[in-house]
Design a protein around this motif. Structure first.
Motif, PDB file in Angstrom:
ATOM      1  N   ASN A 333      -0.544   9.368  -0.374  1.00 31.65           N
ATOM      2  CA  ASN A 333       0.702   9.905   0.174  1.00 31.65           C
ATOM      3  C   ASN A 333       1.076  11.174  -0.583  1.00 31.65           C
ATOM      4  OD1 ASN A 333       4.188   8.819   0.179  1.00 31.65           O
ATOM      5  ND2 ASN A 333       3.180  10.342   1.434  1.00 31.65           N
ATOM      6  N   LEU A 334       0.847  12.338   0.035  1.00 32.61           N
ATOM      7  CA  LEU A 334       1.151  13.624  -0.584  1.00 32.61           C
ATOM      8  C   LEU A 334       2.593  14.012  -0.287  1.00 32.61           C
ATOM      9  CD1 LEU A 334      -1.983  13.637   0.354  1.00 32.61           C
ATOM     10  CD2 LEU A 334      -1.862  16.066  -0.103  1.00 32.61           C
ATOM     11  N   GLY A 335       3.252  14.604  -1.274  1.00 32.78           N
ATOM     12  CA  GLY A 335       4.618  15.067  -1.069  1.00 32.78           C
ATOM     13  C   GLY A 335       5.567  13.927  -0.760  1.00 32.78           C
ATOM     14  N   CYS A 336       5.560  12.913  -1.617  1.00 30.35           N
ATOM     15  CA  CYS A 336       6.346  11.703  -1.344  1.00 30.35           C
ATOM     16  C   CYS A 336       7.838  11.903  -1.560  1.00 30.35           C
ATOM     17  CB  CYS A 336       5.845  10.554  -2.213  1.00 30.35           C
ATOM     18  SG  CYS A 336       6.045  10.812  -3.993  1.00 30.35           S
ATOM     19  N   GLY A 337       8.245  13.032  -2.155  1.00 27.39           N
ATOM     20  CA  GLY A 337       9.668  13.313  -2.338  1.00 27.39           C
ATOM     21  C   GLY A 337      10.370  12.265  -3.176  1.00 27.39           C
ATOM     22  N   LYS A 338      11.520  11.792  -2.707  1.00 28.97           N
ATOM     23  CA  LYS A 338      12.314  10.823  -3.454  1.00 28.97           C
ATOM     24  C   LYS A 338      11.866   9.385  -3.236  1.00 28.97           C
ATOM     25  CE  LYS A 338      16.411  13.788  -3.483  1.00 28.97           C
ATOM     26  NZ  LYS A 338      17.835  13.920  -3.119  1.00 28.97           N
ATOM     27  N   GLY A 339      10.864   9.200  -2.387  1.00 36.63           N
ATOM     28  CA  GLY A 339      10.296   7.871  -2.213  1.00 36.63           C
ATOM     29  C   GLY A 339      10.693   7.159  -0.937  1.00 36.63           C
ATOM     30  N   TYR A 340      11.609   7.749  -0.144  1.00 43.10           N
ATOM     31  CA  TYR A 340      12.034   7.091   1.095  1.00 43.10           C
ATOM     32  C   TYR A 340      10.840   6.826   2.015  1.00 43.10           C
ATOM     33  CZ  TYR A 340      16.652   8.825  -0.366  1.00 43.10           C
ATOM     34  OH  TYR A 340      17.796   9.110  -1.069  1.00 43.10           O
ATOM     35  N   GLU A 341      10.033   7.863   2.207  1.00 42.78           N
ATOM     36  CA  GLU A 341       8.878   7.747   3.086  1.00 42.78           C
ATOM     37  C   GLU A 341       7.879   6.729   2.557  1.00 42.78           C
ATOM     38  OE1 GLU A 341       6.538  11.105   5.135  1.00 42.78           O
ATOM     39  OE2 GLU A 341       5.539  10.895   3.191  1.00 42.78           O
ATOM     40  N   THR A 342       7.638   6.759   1.253  1.00 43.40           N
ATOM     41  CA  THR A 342       6.626   5.894   0.653  1.00 43.40           C
ATOM     42  C   THR A 342       7.000   4.421   0.780  1.00 43.40           C
ATOM     43  OG1 THR A 342       6.313   7.683  -0.966  1.00 43.40           O
ATOM     44  CG2 THR A 342       5.201   5.597  -1.393  1.00 43.40           C
ATOM     45  N   TYR A 343       8.242   4.095   0.451  1.00 47.01           N
ATOM     46  CA  TYR A 343       8.689   2.702   0.578  1.00 47.01           C
ATOM     47  C   TYR A 343       8.672   2.254   2.038  1.00 47.01           C
ATOM     48  CZ  TYR A 343      10.235   2.428  -4.309  1.00 47.01           C
ATOM     49  OH  TYR A 343      10.286   2.387  -5.686  1.00 47.01           O
ATOM     50  N   SER A 344       9.090   3.149   2.931  1.00 47.41           N
ATOM     51  CA  SER A 344       9.092   2.801   4.352  1.00 47.41           C
ATOM     52  C   SER A 344       7.678   2.492   4.821  1.00 47.41           C
ATOM     53  CB  SER A 344       9.675   3.960   5.175  1.00 47.41           C
ATOM     54  OG  SER A 344      10.996   4.252   4.768  1.00 47.41           O
ATOM     55  N   PHE A 345       6.743   3.344   4.435  1.00 47.71           N
ATOM     56  CA  PHE A 345       5.358   3.154   4.867  1.00 47.71           C
ATOM     57  C   PHE A 345       4.762   1.897   4.237  1.00 47.71           C
ATOM     58  CE2 PHE A 345       0.836   4.771   5.202  1.00 47.71           C
ATOM     59  CZ  PHE A 345       0.789   4.665   6.577  1.00 47.71           C
ATOM     60  N   ALA A 346       5.138   1.606   2.990  1.00 48.36           N
ATOM     61  CA  ALA A 346       4.637   0.397   2.318  1.00 48.36           C
ATOM     62  C   ALA A 346       5.073  -0.861   3.074  1.00 48.36           C
ATOM     63  CB  ALA A 346       5.133   0.354   0.878  1.00 48.36           C
ATOM     64  N   CYS A 347       6.303  -0.868   3.570  1.00 51.02           N
ATOM     65  CA  CYS A 347       6.802  -2.022   4.336  1.00 51.02           C
ATOM     66  C   CYS A 347       6.035  -2.172   5.645  1.00 51.02           C
ATOM     67  CB  CYS A 347       8.295  -1.861   4.617  1.00 51.02           C
ATOM     68  SG  CYS A 347       9.339  -1.884   3.140  1.00 51.02           S
ATOM     69  N   ILE A 348       5.777  -1.041   6.310  1.00 48.62           N
ATOM     70  CA  ILE A 348       5.037  -1.083   7.571  1.00 48.62           C
ATOM     71  C   ILE A 348       3.610  -1.584   7.338  1.00 48.62           C
ATOM     72  CG2 ILE A 348       4.116   0.339   9.451  1.00 48.62           C
ATOM     73  CD1 ILE A 348       6.569   2.163   9.027  1.00 48.62           C
ATOM     74  N   LEU A 349       2.983  -1.109   6.270  1.00 50.71           N
ATOM     75  CA  LEU A 349       1.618  -1.540   5.952  1.00 50.71           C
ATOM     76  C   LEU A 349       1.571  -3.040   5.665  1.00 50.71           C
ATOM     77  CD1 LEU A 349       0.498   1.413   3.650  1.00 50.71           C
ATOM     78  CD2 LEU A 349      -0.361   0.917   5.943  1.00 50.71           C
ATOM     79  N   LYS A 350       2.593  -3.523   4.963  1.00 50.29           N
ATOM     80  CA  LYS A 350       2.638  -4.963   4.656  1.00 50.29           C
ATOM     81  C   LYS A 350       2.764  -5.780   5.938  1.00 50.29           C
ATOM     82  CE  LYS A 350       2.341  -8.225   1.727  1.00 50.29           C
ATOM     83  NZ  LYS A 350       1.051  -8.421   1.032  1.00 50.29           N
ATOM     84  N   LYS A 351       3.518  -5.269   6.882  1.00 47.03           N
ATOM     85  CA  LYS A 351       3.665  -5.956   8.166  1.00 47.03           C
ATOM     86  C   LYS A 351       2.379  -5.872   8.990  1.00 47.03           C
ATOM     87  CE  LYS A 351       6.446  -5.843  12.413  1.00 47.03           C
ATOM     88  NZ  LYS A 351       7.543  -5.135  13.134  1.00 47.03           N
ATOM     89  N   ARG A 352       1.726  -4.703   8.962  1.00 40.54           N
ATOM     90  CA  ARG A 352       0.531  -4.484   9.784  1.00 40.54           C
ATOM     91  C   ARG A 352      -0.689  -5.191   9.207  1.00 40.54           C
ATOM     92  NH1 ARG A 352      -2.968  -4.433  12.775  1.00 40.54           N
ATOM     93  NH2 ARG A 352      -3.741  -2.785  14.183  1.00 40.54           N
TER      94      ARG A 352
END
Length: 490
Positions: A333-352
Motif C-alpha cells: 500500500n503506497l501513500g497510505c497517508g494517515k491510515g484510513y485507507e489501509t485500515y479500511s482495506f485490511a477490513c475488506i481483505l479480512k472479509k474477502r
C-alpha cells in the motif's frame, strides 16, 4: 542494546595485511617476468569479499566503514522480515539487515544473542549493519576485469548485481550496495525510451506499406471488373480538429501541486480541460494560484480519498478482489497517508479472505502521519458503520481496531521512489499516488509493480489513472469491476 563485543581490524588494516601477503608471495627471488607483471598491473578497484550460502560475493570497499562481530540486536515491531533490529554502534543507532534473508536465502533459526559477522556499510548519509555468513578478505583488481551480470545468477535479482569478476580461479558476484539500500536510476531506461519510438515507427511504416499495396490490388481488381464504371467524386475530408494546447495547465499543475501529466492521466486532464474552459471562459483558464490548481483537480481523486471508506465503496472494492486460496495475502500500500485507507482495506481483505493471514506493507513519507497511524482511534459514527465487526472498545469508551486488523499492518516511513525489497505481493494498492510523482518514477514504479506482483496479482490505482498507458510493451490489462478498475499482468 549491547555494545560491540568483538570488532575486527579496520578495512585499512585488512587491506595492508593483504598487500603484505601478496609481496611475500612474490619474494626477492621470484622470476623476473612475474615481478614485472605484478608491478605493471594497475589495481584501481578494491572490494571486500564474503560468503552467503557457500557462494562468493563482494562489495566496493569504499562503501564499507568497518567489519565487526555483534549480536543481541534490539527488535523493532512491524519491521520487514530481513531487518534483525537495531544496534548501538559506539553511540550510533543503526539498522541491522540480514543479507541472506534479503535475498530469500534459507537461514537456520538463530538465537537472540548469537554473534553474527557484519559489514558496516554507508550509503549516502545512512549507515547499515549487514549480516553475512563469513567475511573473507580485501581483494584488489582492475576495474576493467569486471564483467556484466548474467541472468544465470538466479539466487538474487539481477538488478542488485553490479557485475562478476574472477580472481585466482574464484568467481565473485559484485553487489550494487546502492541499489539494495538506496535509489539509483536505471541507465537502461533512457536507452529504452529512445529506441522504442523508432521500433514503433518502423512497425507503423511496414503496416502502412502493406495496407497501401493491398489497396492497390483491390483497386486494380475493381478496374478490371468494371472498367466503364463512372468515376465517383470522393467527398472532401473534413478538416482535422485543431489540437488544444493546454501545456500551461500541465506546467501549472506540476509546479503548484506536483501533479505530473503523463500517459497515466492525460486522458482525464484533456477531458477536464474542456470542462474547465467552459467553467472559466477561454480567456481565464490560466492557473494563477494553488487554489486554482485544486479547483482544476476537483473530480480527479478516487472515492473516499484520504478518509474513511463508505459502505458502497467498500462493497465495490470487495467485489473487485479476485479469488485467491493462498494462506497469506500480501499487500503493498503506497501513500497510505494517515491510515484510513489501509485500515479500511485490511477490513475488506479480512472479509474477502477470512482463512488467510493478511500482511500489508503500508508506506508513507509523511513521518507525522505514519507515526499517528499506529494509534488511530475510530470515531463513534464510523464504529457503528460496516467497520463494527473489526473493532474493539477500550475501557475509556474509545473504539480501536481489533488486534487481528492491527497486527496485519506494518506502517513504515519509506519513499517509494527509492529501492525497496518487499516480498512478492498479491495486491498493489496505490490510489491517486503515481500522478504526484515524477514521470521517470511513475514508470519505475509501474515496472516494480510488474516485478513484485504474483502471476494472479492485481494493482488498484486511482479511478482516473490508467496503469496500462505507462507501459508501451502491453504488460498490463485493465478490467472494470463495477466502479473499480483492477489491472492484471498479461
Amino acid at each position: 542494546m549491547a555494545e560491540n563485543t568483538n570488532t575486527k581490524p579496520s578495512i585499512n588494516a585488512v587491506l595492508k595485511e593483504s598487500l603484505g601477503s601478496l609481496q611475500s608471495l612474490a619474494g626477492p627471488d621470484a622470476a623476473g617476468d612475474k615481478i614485472d607483471n605484478l608491478a605493471t598491473t594497475i589495481i584501481d578497484y578494491k572490494m571486500v569479499t564474503f560468503s552467503l550460502a557457500g557462494k562468493d560475493y563482494a562489495i566496493d570497499i569504499m562503501k564499507v566503514k568497518e567489519i565487526a562481530k555483534a549480536g543481541r540486536f534490539t527488535y523493532v515491531p512491524n519491521a520487514l522480515p530481513f531487518v534483525l533490529g537495531v544496534y548501538n554502534l559506539r553511540g550510533e543507532i543503526i539498522p541491522i539487515v540480514d543479507l541472506r534473508l534479503f535475498f530469500n536465502i534459507e537461514v537456520p533459526e538463530r538465537e537472540y544473542d548469537a554473534i553474527e559477522n557484519m559489514l558496516i556499510v554507508s550509503v549516502g548519509d545512512q549507515i547499515f549493519g549487514v549480516v553475512v555468513d563469513d567475511i573473507d578478505k580485501v581483494v584488489g583488481i582492475q576495474k576493467s576485469t569486471i564483467n556484466p551480470p548474467h541472468p544465470l545468477f538466479g539466487d538474487i535479482n539481477i538488478k542488485y548485481i553490479q557485475g562478476v569478476v574472477e580472481v585466482n580461479n574464484r568467481l565473485y558476484i559484485l553487489l550494487d550496495i546502492e541499489r539494495i539500500f538506496g535509489s539509483k536510476q536505471e541507465s537502461a531506461e533512457a536507452a529504452t525510451t529512445e529506441v522504442a519510438p523508432k521500433e514503433v515507427a518502423s512497425k507503423i511504416a511496414v503496416q502502412t506499406t502493406q495496407k497501401s499495396a493491398a489497396q492497390k490490388i483491390a483497386e486494380s481488381k475493381a478496374e478490371t471488373k468494371a472498367p466503364a464504371a463512372p468515376v465517383k467524386t470522393e467527398p472532401k475530408p473534413e478538416p482535422k480538429k485543431e489540437k488544444v494546447d493546454y501545456s500551461f495547465i500541465v506546467s501549472g499543475l506540476a509546479s503548484m501541486k506536483k501533479f505530473n501529466v503523463t500517459g497515466l492521466n492525460d486522458k482525464w486532464v484533456e477531458s477536464r480541460y474542456s470542462d474547465w474552459e467552459s467553467e472559466r471562459g477561454k480567456d481565464k483558464t490560466q492557473l494563477q494560484t494553488a487554489d486554482d490548481a485544486d479547483a482544476f483537480l476537483k473530480g480527479f481523486y478516487s472515492p473516499c480519498s484520504g478518509t474513511w471508506w463508505k459502505k458502497d465503496y467498500a462493497d465495490a472494492v470487495f467485489k473487485a478482489l479476485p479469488d485467491n486460496s493462498a494462506k497469506q495475502i500480501v499487500v503493498w500500500n503506497l501513500g497510505c497517508g494517515k491510515g484510513y485507507e489501509t485500515y479500511s482495506f485490511a477490513c475488506i481483505l479480512k472479509k474477502r479472505y477470512p482463512d488467510a493471514k493478511i500482511k500489508i506493507y503500508a508506506h508513507e513519507i509523511d513521518l507525522l502521519s505514519i507515526s499517528n497511524a499506529t494509534i488511530l482511534a475510530v470515531p463513534a459514527d464510523i464504529a457503528t458503520d460496516w467497520y463494527s465487526p473489526y473493532l474493539s472498545k477500550k475501557a475509556s469508551g474509545e473504539y480501536t481496531f481489533a488486534p487481528e486488523i492491527k497486527d496485519s499492518i506494518m506502517f513504515e516511513y519509506h519513499d517509494c521512489s527509492n529501492t525497496n525489497a518487499l516480498p512478492p505481493v498479491d495486491i498493489v494498492l496505490a490510489r491517486d499516488v503515481l500522478s504526484f510523482l515524477a514521470p521517470d518514477v511513475q514508470k519505475k514504479l509501474a515496472d516494480d509493480f510488474g516485478e513484485k506482483l504474483k502471476g494472479n496479482g492485481i494493482a488498484i490505482v486511482g479511478q482516473n489513472e490508467v496503469l496500462s498507458n505507462l507501459d508501451s510493451s502491453g504488460k498490463w490489462s485493465g478490467q472494470a469491476v463495477g466502479s473499480v478498475t483492477v489491472f492484471n499482468k498479461k
